[in-house]
Design a protein around this motif. Structure first.
Motif, PDB file in Angstrom:
ATOM      1  N   SER A  60      33.017  80.564  65.764  1.00  0.00           N
ATOM      2  CA  SER A  60      31.568  80.629  65.947  1.00  0.00           C
ATOM      3  C   SER A  60      31.237  81.196  67.321  1.00  0.00           C
ATOM      4  O   SER A  60      31.924  80.912  68.312  1.00  0.00           O
ATOM      5  N   VAL A  61      30.160  81.968  67.379  1.00  0.00           N
ATOM      6  CA  VAL A  61      29.724  82.561  68.635  1.00  0.00           C
ATOM      7  C   VAL A  61      28.201  82.552  68.704  1.00  0.00           C
ATOM      8  O   VAL A  61      27.523  82.690  67.685  1.00  0.00           O
ATOM      9  N   PHE A  62      27.689  82.349  69.896  1.00  0.00           N
ATOM     10  CA  PHE A  62      26.255  82.413  70.162  1.00  0.00           C
ATOM     11  C   PHE A  62      26.102  83.297  71.388  1.00  0.00           C
ATOM     12  O   PHE A  62      26.634  82.983  72.460  1.00  0.00           O
ATOM     13  N   ALA A  63      25.382  84.414  71.257  1.00  0.00           N
ATOM     14  CA  ALA A  63      25.307  85.375  72.350  1.00  0.00           C
ATOM     15  C   ALA A  63      24.020  86.180  72.280  1.00  0.00           C
ATOM     16  O   ALA A  63      23.428  86.337  71.216  1.00  0.00           O
ATOM     17  N   PRO A  64      23.585  86.701  73.438  1.00  0.00           N
ATOM     18  CA  PRO A  64      22.459  87.641  73.428  1.00  0.00           C
ATOM     19  C   PRO A  64      22.932  89.018  73.011  1.00  0.00           C
ATOM     20  O   PRO A  64      24.079  89.392  73.241  1.00  0.00           O
TER      21      PRO A  64
END
Length: 576
Positions: A187-191
Motif C-alpha cells: 500500500s502507498v499514499f502519496a501526492p
C-alpha cells in the motif's frame, strides 16, 4: 447492542435541512432529500442498494480519531470532530452498499463548499482511511493536483496525522517517509502532480480544488486506472471557480442534474454530490447569506472574518466576484464578469430549435474575429409578448481552424484542449488547415436562409470585406458594426436587462455560454451607463457574445436600414 451516534447525527442533519430547520441552499436540500428518499427505496427488495450503518459508523469513528495538525486545535492536541454536515457528506457515501455484494455503491464523492470550511482536513482523513483501514490489499491512494503545493495541501496533514499517532502506525505497520507513506502489503499514499504512472492502479484518488485544473487529464487517468479495484473511491472536494469551460464545472453540471433527478440510473447512481452555495434569488449582502453558504460557520469560520469579507465585497466592486466565488461558492466566471452567469444558465431552454422560428425575422450576428481562431454566426430572433420584447438565440455556429484545435504550441495548449472538448461535443466545427475559410461560413448562412427569414447580417468589420460582398450579392443586408461604445452599449445592457426580467432565451450552447461568461464590461471615464465588452486574457474568448450583441442590437431597432455604421467609431477597437 450496536450504537450509531455519528450515523444518527448524519441522518438527523438530512432531516433538519429538508425541513428547513438548518438553513441551506436548494442543492444541499436536494442532496439530503436524495438520501432520505433512497432509504425508503431500499425497502424495496428489487432496488439494488441498502444503507449499511456499520460501515458508515466505522468510517466516521476512524476519521475522528485523526488529530488536528495546525492552529489552535492542534496546539491543544484535539482530535478532529466532524460537524453534522461533514458526517452527512462523507458518512453517507461510505455507508451505501450494493445488496448483492456488500461493496460500496458510490465510487465518487463530489463536495463543493466555500473556502475555510475544513476541506483539506477531512480529505486527509478520507485518504488515511482508504490507505490503511478500508480492507484493500495493496491500496494506492493519491492526492492529485496540478502543482506540488496543491498536492501537499491534503497529503501533508495526512502525513502529520499519522506521525502524531504511533499506535496507528503500529496497528497498520505504516512507514511515513518524506514524500509518501507505505505499508508491507504494498500500500502507498502519496501526492501526485500531473498524471500518475502507467503502472499505477489507484484505489482512491483525492482531487482537491478541482476548479484549478485546466483539463480532465488527471481525473481521467486516475479513474480509468481503477478498473482492477473492487470498490475504488474518487473524492473531489473544491470551491467554485471562474472557468465554466473547466472540467470541474462540467462535473458540477452532472452532479446538479443528478440532484435535480434529471440524470438517474447507470453511473449516476454511483456518484454522491453535495453543493453548498446560495440560491439564485438570495441577497448575498445579508448576514444570513454567510450562514447559508458556509456550513462550518461559527466553527472553522468566524463570524467576524466572513462579515468583513462580505462588507469588502459590498464596498469594493473589484473584489465582489472574487469574494462571491471563494466565500459564497458562486461560479461567476471572469473575476469582473459583466453578466450574471446564474441568470444566463436559468435562461437556457434546450428544446428551442430553428424550426420554431420559421415565421420570425432573423438577425444574424457575424463575428469574424480571426481566421486563426474562433469565428461565430449567431442567429437572434425577437418576439413581442405582452408589450415586451423577448429575445431568442438558437443554433449558434462556431468555427476554428483544425491546426488551432490540435496545436502542439505550449502557449496554445489550454486553448487547444478546450476547443477539442467543444469539437467532441459537436458544437464547434474544425476547418481544414491553419485558417478558417470564410466561404464555409458563407455557405452555412445560405443554408440557414433556406429555413429562416434573415432580415439583416450585422457583421464585425475585421476581415469582413469579402464575405460582405458575397452576402450583399445574395441580398442579405450585411451591416458593418464597429465594436465601440456607441454601437455595443445598448444591446449589451439590453441583454442584461432581458436576462433579469426573464425576457431572454437561448438553447444552452456551451460555447456561447462560455463566451458570455468571459465578458467584462469596460466603461468610459466618468460614466457607468455606457459600456462595451472586453475580455480578460487571450484564452477567454467572447466572439460568440459579440455576435449576439450585434444581433440583439439590430433586433432592438427592428429596422434593416443601416445608420449605426455611419456614426464615428471609437479608436480603441475590441477585436484586433
Amino acid at each position: 447492542m450496536a450504537t450509531y451516534p455519528n450515523v444518527n447525527a448524519a441522518n438527523q442533519y438530512a432531516r433538519d435541512v429538508v425541513s428547513g430547520k438548518i438553513l441551506a441552499c436548494q442543492l444541499a436540500r436536494q442532496a439530503c432529500q436524495r438520501h432520505l428518499d433512497d432509504l425508503e427505496r431500499a425497502k424495496d427488495p428489487g432496488w439494488p442498494y441498502r444503507f449499511d450503518k456499520n460501515k458508515a459508523e466505522r468510517f466516521l469513528r476512524f476519521s475522528q480519531k485523526m488529530p488536528h495538525t495546525s492552529g489552535e486545535w492542534a496546539r491543544r492536541k484535539l482530535r478532529i470532530t466532524f460537524e453534522p454536515w461533514q458526517k452527512f457528506s462523507l458518512g453517507v457515501p461510505f455507508g451505501w452498499v450494493r445488496k448483492d455484494s456488500g461493496l460500496r455503491r458510490f465510487t465518487e464523492i463530489y463536495i463543493e463548499v466555500p473556502r475555510k470550511n475544513g476541506k483539506s482536513a477531512i480529505a486527509a482523513a478520507v485518504g488515511n482511511y482508504m490507505f490503511c483501514a478500508d480492507g484493500e490489499h495493496g491500496a494506492e491512494v493519491y492526492c492529485g493536483a496540478t502543482t506540488e503545493k496543491q498536492a501537499w495541501k491534503v497529503f501533508s496533514p495526512a502525513l502529520q496525522m499519522v506521525k502524531k499517532l504511533p499506535e496507528m502506525r503500529r496497528a497498520f505497520s505504516i512507514k511515513p517517509w518524506a514524500k509518501k507513506m507505505t505499508r508491507p502489503d504494498g500500500s502507498v499514499f502519496a501526492p501526485v502532480i500531473g498524471d500518475p504512472g502507467d503502472g499505477d492502479s489507484p484505489s482512491c484518488a483525492i482531487i482537491d480544488e478541482y476548479h484549478e485544473h485546466p483539463t480532465d487529464a488527471l481525473y481521467t487517468t486516475m479513474t480509468t486506472g481503477m478498473g482492477a479495484r473492487e470498490q475504488p473511491m474518487t473524492l473531489i472536494i473544491t470551491t467554485a471557480g471562474y472557468d465554466i469551460a473547466s472540467p470541474c464545472y462540467e462535473k458540477r453540471a452532472q452532479v446538479v442534474e443528478i440532484l435535480e433527478r434529471i440524470r438517474e440510473g447507470g453511473e449516476n447512481e454511483a456518484i454522491f454530490g453535495i453543493i453548498f452555495t446560495l440560491d439564485d434569488d438570495d441577497d448575498w449582502t445579508k448576514p444570513e447569506a454567510l450562514i447559508k453558504a458556509n456550513p462550518n460557520y461559527g466553527v472553522s469560520l468566524k463570524e467576524g472574518f466572513l462579515r468583513a469579507k462580505q462588507l469588502l465585497a459590498i464596498s469594493t466592486p473589484s473584489q465582489t466576484n472574487k469574494i462571491l466565488t471563494k466565500h459564497f461558492n458562486k461560479w461567476v466566471s471572469a473575476k469582473a464578469a459583466y453578466y450574471n452567469l446564474q441568470k444566463w444558465i436559468a435562461a437556457a431552454d434546450k428544446t428551442l430549435k430553428l424550426s420554431d422560428f420559421v415565421d420570425d425575422e432573423c438577425y444574424l450576428g457575424i463575428d469574424l474575429a480571426s481566421k486563426l481562431d474562433l469565428n461565430a454566426v449567431i442567429p437572434v430572433f425577437c418576439r413581442e409578448i405582452n408589450g415586451l420584447k423577448h429575445f431568442y438565440c438558437v443554433s449558434p455556429f462556431f468555427w476554428v481552424p483544425e491546426d488551432t484545435v490540435y496545436s502542439t504550441d505550449p502557449a496554445l495548449k489550454r486553448t487547444a484542449e478546450r476547443y477539442q472538448t467543444f469539437v467532441n461535443q459537436g458544437v464547434l466545427i474544425p476547418t481544414d488547415g491553419a485558417e478558417v475559410d470564410y466561404r464555409l461560413i458563407f455557405e452555412t448562412i445560405l443554408a440557414l436562409r433556406a429555413g429562416v427569414k434573415i432580415a439583416s447580417c450585422p457583421i464585425d468589420p475585421y476581415g469582413a470585406v469579402s464575405i460582405s460582398h458575397m452576402l450583399m450579392d445574395e441580398g442579405l443586408e450585411p451591416i458593418t458594426i464597429t465594436q465601440n461604445f456607441t454601437n455595443m452599449s445598448d444591446p449589451m445592457r439590453e441583454i442584461e436587462a432581458a436576462l433579469a426580467a426573464g425576457r431572454f432565451h437561448h438553447d444552452g450552447n456551451p460555447i456561447l455560454t462560455w463566451c458570455i461568461a468571459n465578458v467584462v464590461g469596460r466603461h468610459p471615464p466618468g460614466s457607468d451607463d455606457i459600456v462595451r465588452p472586453v475580455k480578460e486574457g487571450n484564452e477567454n474568448k467572447i466572439d460568440g457574445a459579440v455576435g449576439l450583441m450585434m444581433g440583439v442590437g439590430r433586433a432592438m431597432l427592428n429596422e434593416p436600414k443601416d445608420f449605426l455604421s455611419n456614426l464615428d467609431p471609437d479608436e480603441d477597437l475590441l477585436i484586433l
